[in-house]
Design a protein around this motif. Structure first.
Motif, PDB file in Angstrom:
ATOM      1  N   GLN A  48       0.845  -1.188   0.000  1.00  0.00           N
ATOM      2  CA  GLN A  48       0.000   0.000   0.000  1.00  0.00           C
ATOM      3  C   GLN A  48       0.886   1.247   0.000  1.00  0.00           C
ATOM      4  O   GLN A  48       1.932   1.262   0.661  1.00  0.00           O
ATOM      5  CB  GLN A  48      -0.895   0.038   1.247  1.00  0.00           C
ATOM      6  N   VAL A  61      -6.144  12.353   2.283  1.00  0.00           N
ATOM      7  CA  VAL A  61      -5.476  11.049   2.334  1.00  0.00           C
ATOM      8  C   VAL A  61      -5.983  10.179   1.198  1.00  0.00           C
ATOM      9  O   VAL A  61      -7.189   9.929   1.095  1.00  0.00           O
ATOM     10  CB  VAL A  61      -5.755  10.330   3.664  1.00  0.00           C
ATOM     11  N   VAL A  62      -5.083   9.736   0.347  1.00  0.00           N
ATOM     12  CA  VAL A  62      -5.462   8.769  -0.694  1.00  0.00           C
ATOM     13  C   VAL A  62      -4.463   7.630  -0.641  1.00  0.00           C
ATOM     14  O   VAL A  62      -3.247   7.852  -0.621  1.00  0.00           O
ATOM     15  CB  VAL A  62      -5.480   9.410  -2.097  1.00  0.00           C
ATOM     16  N   GLN A  63      -4.996   6.425  -0.642  1.00  0.00           N
ATOM     17  CA  GLN A  63      -4.166   5.231  -0.492  1.00  0.00           C
ATOM     18  C   GLN A  63      -4.452   4.274  -1.639  1.00  0.00           C
ATOM     19  O   GLN A  63      -5.603   4.072  -2.003  1.00  0.00           O
ATOM     20  CB  GLN A  63      -4.500   4.574   0.854  1.00  0.00           C
ATOM     21  N   ARG A  64      -3.412   3.704  -2.200  1.00  0.00           N
ATOM     22  CA  ARG A  64      -3.583   2.774  -3.319  1.00  0.00           C
ATOM     23  C   ARG A  64      -2.656   1.574  -3.135  1.00  0.00           C
ATOM     24  O   ARG A  64      -1.566   1.705  -2.569  1.00  0.00           O
ATOM     25  CB  ARG A  64      -3.194   3.442  -4.638  1.00  0.00           C
ATOM     26  N   ALA A  82      -8.133  16.145  -2.538  1.00  0.00           N
ATOM     27  CA  ALA A  82      -8.901  15.742  -1.341  1.00  0.00           C
ATOM     28  C   ALA A  82      -8.687  16.743  -0.206  1.00  0.00           C
ATOM     29  O   ALA A  82      -9.622  17.075   0.532  1.00  0.00           O
ATOM     30  CB  ALA A  82      -8.482  14.339  -0.906  1.00  0.00           C
ATOM     31  N   ALA A  86     -11.546  19.120   1.584  1.00  0.00           N
ATOM     32  CA  ALA A  86     -11.881  18.799   2.978  1.00  0.00           C
ATOM     33  C   ALA A  86     -12.094  20.031   3.846  1.00  0.00           C
ATOM     34  O   ALA A  86     -12.919  20.030   4.753  1.00  0.00           O
ATOM     35  CB  ALA A  86     -10.774  17.930   3.585  1.00  0.00           C
ATOM     36  N   SER A  89      -8.739  21.192   9.122  1.00  0.00           N
ATOM     37  CA  SER A  89      -8.935  20.094  10.069  1.00  0.00           C
ATOM     38  C   SER A  89      -8.751  20.573  11.496  1.00  0.00           C
ATOM     39  O   SER A  89      -7.894  21.419  11.774  1.00  0.00           O
ATOM     40  CB  SER A  89      -7.904  18.987   9.809  1.00  0.00           C
ATOM     41  N   GLU A  90      -9.534  19.982  12.382  1.00  0.00           N
ATOM     42  CA  GLU A  90      -9.418  20.321  13.802  1.00  0.00           C
ATOM     43  C   GLU A  90      -8.063  19.885  14.357  1.00  0.00           C
ATOM     44  O   GLU A  90      -7.559  20.467  15.320  1.00  0.00           O
ATOM     45  CB  GLU A  90     -10.551  19.641  14.571  1.00  0.00           C
ATOM     46  N   THR A 291      -3.184   6.717   8.687  1.00  0.00           N
ATOM     47  CA  THR A 291      -3.802   7.100   7.414  1.00  0.00           C
ATOM     48  C   THR A 291      -5.198   7.663   7.646  1.00  0.00           C
ATOM     49  O   THR A 291      -5.956   7.859   6.706  1.00  0.00           O
ATOM     50  CB  THR A 291      -3.884   5.907   6.447  1.00  0.00           C
ATOM     51  N   ARG A 292      -5.559   7.876   8.910  1.00  0.00           N
ATOM     52  CA  ARG A 292      -6.808   8.567   9.213  1.00  0.00           C
ATOM     53  C   ARG A 292      -6.660   9.249  10.569  1.00  0.00           C
ATOM     54  O   ARG A 292      -5.847   8.853  11.397  1.00  0.00           O
ATOM     55  CB  ARG A 292      -7.997   7.605   9.238  1.00  0.00           C
ATOM     56  N   SER A 293      -7.462  10.285  10.761  1.00  0.00           N
ATOM     57  CA  SER A 293      -7.515  10.937  12.067  1.00  0.00           C
ATOM     58  C   SER A 293      -8.717  10.386  12.822  1.00  0.00           C
ATOM     59  O   SER A 293      -9.712   9.993  12.219  1.00  0.00           O
ATOM     60  CB  SER A 293      -7.641  12.445  11.910  1.00  0.00           C
ATOM     61  N   GLU A 294      -8.626  10.363  14.155  1.00  0.00           N
ATOM     62  CA  GLU A 294      -9.690   9.700  14.905  1.00  0.00           C
ATOM     63  C   GLU A 294      -9.770  10.215  16.324  1.00  0.00           C
ATOM     64  O   GLU A 294      -8.780  10.161  17.060  1.00  0.00           O
ATOM     65  CB  GLU A 294      -9.405   8.190  14.905  1.00  0.00           C
ATOM     66  N   GLU A 295     -10.915  10.720  16.710  1.00  0.00           N
ATOM     67  CA  GLU A 295     -11.306  10.972  18.098  1.00  0.00           C
ATOM     68  C   GLU A 295     -10.305  11.791  18.902  1.00  0.00           C
ATOM     69  O   GLU A 295     -10.232  11.686  20.119  1.00  0.00           O
ATOM     70  CB  GLU A 295     -11.552   9.637  18.829  1.00  0.00           C
TER      71      GLU A 295
ATOM     72  N   ARG B  38     -17.409  19.837  10.766  1.00  0.00           N
ATOM     73  CA  ARG B  38     -16.104  19.998  10.118  1.00  0.00           C
ATOM     74  C   ARG B  38     -15.502  18.624   9.846  1.00  0.00           C
ATOM     75  O   ARG B  38     -15.708  17.679  10.608  1.00  0.00           O
ATOM     76  CB  ARG B  38     -15.150  20.777  11.017  1.00  0.00           C
ATOM     77  N   VAL B  39     -14.726  18.562   8.773  1.00  0.00           N
ATOM     78  CA  VAL B  39     -14.115  17.285   8.422  1.00  0.00           C
ATOM     79  C   VAL B  39     -13.172  16.830   9.526  1.00  0.00           C
ATOM     80  O   VAL B  39     -12.295  17.584   9.954  1.00  0.00           O
ATOM     81  CB  VAL B  39     -13.350  17.399   7.090  1.00  0.00           C
ATOM     82  N   SER B  41     -12.016  13.389   9.321  1.00  0.00           N
ATOM     83  CA  SER B  41     -11.146  12.445   8.630  1.00  0.00           C
ATOM     84  C   SER B  41     -11.712  12.145   7.248  1.00  0.00           C
ATOM     85  O   SER B  41     -12.919  11.941   7.099  1.00  0.00           O
ATOM     86  CB  SER B  41     -11.038  11.154   9.442  1.00  0.00           C
ATOM     87  N   THR B  42     -10.873  12.163   6.253  1.00  0.00           N
ATOM     88  CA  THR B  42     -11.262  11.646   4.936  1.00  0.00           C
ATOM     89  C   THR B  42     -10.160  10.692   4.518  1.00  0.00           C
ATOM     90  O   THR B  42      -8.982  10.966   4.696  1.00  0.00           O
ATOM     91  CB  THR B  42     -11.367  12.754   3.872  1.00  0.00           C
ATOM     92  N   GLU B  44      -9.401   7.932   1.225  1.00  0.00           N
ATOM     93  CA  GLU B  44      -9.816   7.187   0.045  1.00  0.00           C
ATOM     94  C   GLU B  44      -8.768   6.125  -0.228  1.00  0.00           C
ATOM     95  O   GLU B  44      -7.564   6.407  -0.167  1.00  0.00           O
ATOM     96  CB  GLU B  44      -9.961   8.107  -1.159  1.00  0.00           C
ATOM     97  N   GLY B  45      -9.207   4.930  -0.502  1.00  0.00           N
ATOM     98  CA  GLY B  45      -8.255   3.854  -0.739  1.00  0.00           C
ATOM     99  C   GLY B  45      -8.680   2.966  -1.883  1.00  0.00           C
ATOM    100  O   GLY B  45      -9.865   2.901  -2.238  1.00  0.00           O
ATOM    101  N   GLU B  46      -7.699   2.310  -2.455  1.00  0.00           N
ATOM    102  CA  GLU B  46      -7.986   1.364  -3.520  1.00  0.00           C
ATOM    103  C   GLU B  46      -7.071   0.166  -3.330  1.00  0.00           C
ATOM    104  O   GLU B  46      -5.860   0.327  -3.197  1.00  0.00           O
ATOM    105  CB  GLU B  46      -7.734   2.003  -4.887  1.00  0.00           C
ATOM    106  N   ASP B 121     -15.865  15.406  -3.828  1.00  0.00           N
ATOM    107  CA  ASP B 121     -15.798  15.341  -2.359  1.00  0.00           C
ATOM    108  C   ASP B 121     -16.422  16.578  -1.725  1.00  0.00           C
ATOM    109  O   ASP B 121     -17.055  16.502  -0.676  1.00  0.00           O
ATOM    110  CB  ASP B 121     -14.341  15.222  -1.898  1.00  0.00           C
ATOM    111  N   ILE B 125     -19.086  16.437   1.270  1.00  0.00           N
ATOM    112  CA  ILE B 125     -18.794  17.069   2.559  1.00  0.00           C
ATOM    113  C   ILE B 125     -19.812  18.171   2.838  1.00  0.00           C
ATOM    114  O   ILE B 125     -20.295  18.324   3.974  1.00  0.00           O
ATOM    115  CB  ILE B 125     -17.352  17.628   2.547  1.00  0.00           C
TER     116      ILE B 125
END
Lengths: 458, 489
Positions: A48, A61-64, A82, A86, A89-90, A291-295, B38-39, B41-42, B44-46, B121, B125
């Protein structure tokens, strides 16, 4: 294209304010068996590439997977778009600056193979034969994975980490499925796995079930071995150790009237719950990858942030809660990243599960817990079930197997009802061992554990 | 794709595989999360990759790779055969597969309007932010979390027998949750939308399939009422259970219990077995005579719906429980042959190109009664009871027998009428007691398809999306717990 080249090329293509490139190479091998025969098995490779662009305080964030050199520019541009979509961000923060020795950055990804499980397969062959001869059925799973992360940032961070993760769990049953027992072990390389020894412990536990005892629902003094303690502690860690949620009044660690409960005594005994990326045998990533923000506990802006040891609960007192750098800055505190291992211990902790059994006049011994879910976040009340072995202890000995139960309990309340702590040992959580294998826990003696109803399952 | 498949299958055949299949997948996903408009987390994955599965000398072998070249496909095929050889000494059950017609070169596309990955997006959003602001503007709402999960799945499958399938499907899971915090009392309460996850496109969020405006407008009032509601007195109550809650009870107590691999012990070490053992097929009284449950991988907009499964089997619908009696199981080709059940009913599924297909759930649904009652009629038939809406906490034992569920909202029923909310409610029963107590199910107009994105099973762990339809249903004398008292307070 090597992972390092991928990181450098993607960073060079970036037009964003800041850029993080995270590549993950993973290889794994597994064996699965049921009814004394192999069922499914396999080897897998995956790769990845995640690009995190930061623009004006926003992150995209884009993941491939399967990224070729020709794909890289599109990937970078997609992450920039992206970020623009968006909005701020906080958890926005300046990207982490490099520090310390980059160490093994130039080395290739590590790789496992089915051969890592060769000794296990051989051990299983003879164990299956013995089990069949002795009228036991064996079910289980062994898995080894090697994951290599490369993190590069536009601020100059270059970090590499190899994470080995392995586990084996075996369930033994009588041919009518009426008796059931389970053992599990986490490992880094399977060199320390002895299938015959695991089977011997299963055999002992199945023997305990030669006598069965029906007990009603109720509150019982209960011994929780390391596996069961790990499942309850992991859930508590995931569900309630976010500083932001507590400060906002939305978790069990919120204080009435405002603020959080850091500083409150949770356990009367000097229990410590801690994490340490360098803990022997439980080593885990020493820097943050996200790869993501959380809580408010995890932020893509914090990629590459060093992770150090942390005491969550010290000598029975809630000591700290997890937070990102951004939330730390907002509240005038330091970032506290969550860590991928968990250790519970007490300076008074002594003795194995067998030693605690020997010191029990009358109580229950659980083997492990299952299907644990939160019922009430206000109190962190959780429900779940016992499985694969609940035993009655009388006069210091296991005297029979007991029916299964559904329990309703809060691990925070349980901390206050611990009456004895055993020695801390590495153990594998039964339910959450899929996601969180690196734990060391003691056996705990709990007063008045609430067995809410009887479960007929066996 | 075809060059890779040909290379892998030819090599597997040369190495002596009796069966080989090649699966190339592209799974594209996007998670959007907004916190207080407010955003947060975003992402995108493949995920693109391929897998080769073989039966060699009566033993499964599986390997997966990511380099999309014929050379890599050959190497992965060789690895799969090697895995089978390493495993052969500990395999005592030769693998055989149920027969299935060959499908030459078929395509299947799920029913959806707008591919969510073609929607900017910023528009997505913007919609979630506008919904969040509506809730935040209401009295008593302190925080709002809005999420939408989106998946576009492409599968290409080919096997040695000659079946070649190419498929595409789309699914969405939107969810909005409001939280009210009372700092002075140190309490909080939350409530979220009951809109189900669906096999639809972005039109689900902007069209009239679901009444988003109506549900969002009601949530603050419901939340405020729940925060002040009386705590339930534990005991036995008649329940009217809404489809938005009953789907999860169906999933846990019927969906997983009627998987034949579980009933035969193949999941014993992990997900567990089933009380509905094979010897009881055709005789087990699962529930009351008004209970008919189907397995279905063909229903439009279902999350488990597809044209052909990962064994190359054309999908179907069939009865699992008829008039209260167990009459069927969910099968893959291996399970179907193992018990001589004829053709598989198409339940093989792998959640990624890196995982081996296992027997996974069809859309398992409780059927409505032709000409059956309305929701009001069901509630009208209860003197003292509770109406349960929306799912929340769930747990069931490893034989799918003892369960405990909570919900989003619980309304008292008094003399056939709703009489305000209750809180701290959980219902607990055994599977056969619960379904045996079902007195009536609603009519076809009351049937709603709900479901989940994240059903877990197997080792290594896999997730699957699955829908469950139900009408509201009336249950007599179900055990209700007070969750505060369960916590010893």
């Amino acid at each position: 294209m090597t992972p390092q080249e991928t990181v450098e090329r993607a960073l060079a293509l970036s037009k964003a304010d800041g850029c993080v490139v995270l590549t993950t190479e993973r290889s794994e091998a597994n064996l699965r068996w049921a009814g004394n025969t192999l069922t499914t098995n396999g080897t897998m490779r995956s790769r990845q590439v995640a690009v995190i662009s930061t623009i004006g305080g926003a992150a995209g964030v884009v993941q491939r997977s399967a990224v070729s050199p020709d794909d890289l520019e599109a990937l970078v541009r997609a992450s920039e778009q992206a970020a623009r979509d968006a909005g701020p961000s906080e958890d926005a923060a300046a990207l982490v600056e490099p520090g310390g020795n980059p160490g093994s950055w130039d080395e290739p990804a590590a790789e496992t193979s089915i051969g890592t499980l060769g000794e296990v397969a051989a051990g299983l062959g003879s164990t299956f034969e013995r089990a069949a001869a002795e009228s036991r059925l064996l079910f289980g799973f062994a898995e080894h994975a090697l994951e290599t992360w490369y993190v590069g940032t536009s601020t100059g961070v270059r970090l590499r980490h190899v994470q080995p993760t392995g586990k084996i769990d075996i369930n033994g049953k009588s041919p009518d499925y009426a008796r059931s027992a389970w053992v599990g072990q986490s490992t880094r390389d399977f060199a320390d796995v002895d299938v015959a020894a695991l089977d011997a412990e299963l055999t002992r536990r199945l023997g305990w079930a030669d006598r069965t005892v029906d007990l009603p629902a109720g509150r019982y003094e209960t011994l929780l071995p390391p596996s069961a303690v790990a499942d309850l502690a992991i859930y508590m860690y995931w569900a309630s150790f976010a500083a932001r949620g507590a400060d906002e009044g939305r978790t069990v660690f919120a204080r009435s009237g405002g603020g959080n409960r850091v500083g409150d005594r949770l356990a009367t005994l000097p229990i410590t719950l801690r994490s340490d990326p360098a803990a022997p045998g439980l080593e885990c990533e020493p820097f943050l990858t996200a790869t993501r923000s959380e809580e408010g506990t995890l932020s893509v802006f914090d990629n590459g942030l060093p992770i150090g040891p942390v005491d969550w609960i010290k000598d029975g007192v809630l000591t700290t809660l997890a937070r990102t750098r951004a939330y730390g800055a907002k509240t005038g505190t330091q970032a506290v990243p969550m860590v991928d291992n968990l250790i519970m211990e007490s300076p008074d902790g002594a003795g194995s599960t067998d030693d605690l059994i020997a010191r029990t006049e009358r109580g229950l011994l659980l083997t492990c817990v299952w299907y644990v879910r939160m019922v009430d976040p206000q109190t962190l009340l959780m429900t779940g079930l016992t499985r694969d072995g609940v035993y009655l202890v009388e006069g210091g000995e296991v005297t029979g197997a007991v029916n299964n139960f559904r329990f309703n309990e809060s691990p925070v309340d349980l901390l206050g009802r611990i009456s004895e702590v055993g020695a801390t040992t590495r153990g594998l959580a039964r339910e959450f061992g899929d996601y969180f294998t690196r734990t060391a826990m003691p056996t705990l003696r709990i007063a008045d554990f609430n067995m809410s109803t009887v479960s007929q399952a066996s | 794709m075809r060059r890779l498949a040909d290379a892998a299958l030819d090599r597997a055949r040369e190495l002596g595989a009796a069966h080989a299949d090649f699966r190339l997948e592209r799974i594209r996903g996007q998670d959007l999360t907004l916190r207080d408009g407010r955003v947060d987390s975003t992402r995108e994955g493949e995920d693109v990759g391929f897998a080769v599965r073989v039966v060699h000398d009566g033993t499964w072998g599986f390997a997966a790779g990511v380099d999309l070249t014929p050379e890599a496909a050959v190497t992965v095929a060789e690895q799969a055969v090697e895995v089978a050889k390493v495993s052969r000494p500990v395999n005592s059950e030769p693998i055989e597969l149920a027969d299935e017609p060959v499908y030459g070169d078929v395509t299947w596309v799920s029913s959806y309007g707008t591919n969510p990955f073609e929607v900017p997006d910023a528009d997505k959003i913007g919609l979630l932010a506008e919904w969040s602001e509506r809730l935040l503007a209401a009295d008593g709402v302190n925080h709002v979390q809005a999420t939408v999960l989106q998946v576009l799945e492409n599968k290409f499958y080919a096997d040695l027998a000659g079946t070649v399938t190419t498929q595409q499907r789309v699914r969405l899971h939107p969810e909005i949750e409001a939280t009210a915090v009372d700092r002075s009392r140190g309490t909080f309460e939350s409530m979220r939308t009951c809109a189900p996850p669906v096999g639809r496109g972005w039109e689900y969020l902007v069209g009239d399939t679901w009444d988003w405006a109506g549900e969002l407008a009601q949530i603050p009032e419901w939340l405020a009422e729940k925060a002040k509601a009386p705590s339930v007195d534990p005991g036995r109550y008649d329940l009217v259970v809404d489809p938005s809650n009953l789907w999860l009870t169906i999933h846990e107590s019927i969906g997983h219990a009627t998987e034949l691999d579980r009933a035969l012990g193949y999941e014993a070490a992990y997900a567990g077995t089933s009380f509905a053992t094979y010897d009881m097929l055709g005789s087990l009284k699962y529930g009351s005579p008004v209970m008919t449950v189907t397995g279905d991988r063909t229903v439009e907009h279902g999350l488990s719906t597809i044209g052909y499964d990962d064994d190359g089997v054309q999908t179907q619908s069939w009865d699992l429980i008829k008039d209260g009696t167990l009459v069927g199981y969910q099968l893959d080709r291996r399970m179907a042959r193992l018990k001589g059940l004829g053709r598989s009913n198409g339940c093989a599924f792998a959640d990624s190109p890196g995982h081996i297909p296992v027997q996974r759930m069809a859309n398992v649904s409780l059927q409505p009664a032709p000409g059956g009652p309305s929701l009001d009629d069901l509630i009208g038939g209860v003197e003292r009871g509770i109406y349960v809406i929306g799912d929340k906490s769930w747990s069931i034992d490893m034989q799918r027998y003892n369960f405990q569920f909570t919900g989003q909202r619980f309304f008292r029923i008094e003399n056939g009428k709703l009489a305000g909310q209750l809180r701290d409610v959980a219902y607990q029963a055994t599977t056969t007691d619960f379904w045996g107590s079902m007195e009536a199910v609603g009519g076809p107009d009351t049937f709603v398809l709900h479901g989940a994105f994240n059903c877990g099973k197997a080792q290594p762990g896999q997730v699957a999306a699955v829908s469950h339809g139900a009408p509201p249903a009336l249950f007599r004398g179900v055990n209700i717990l007070n969750t505060v008292r369960e916590g010893g307070r």
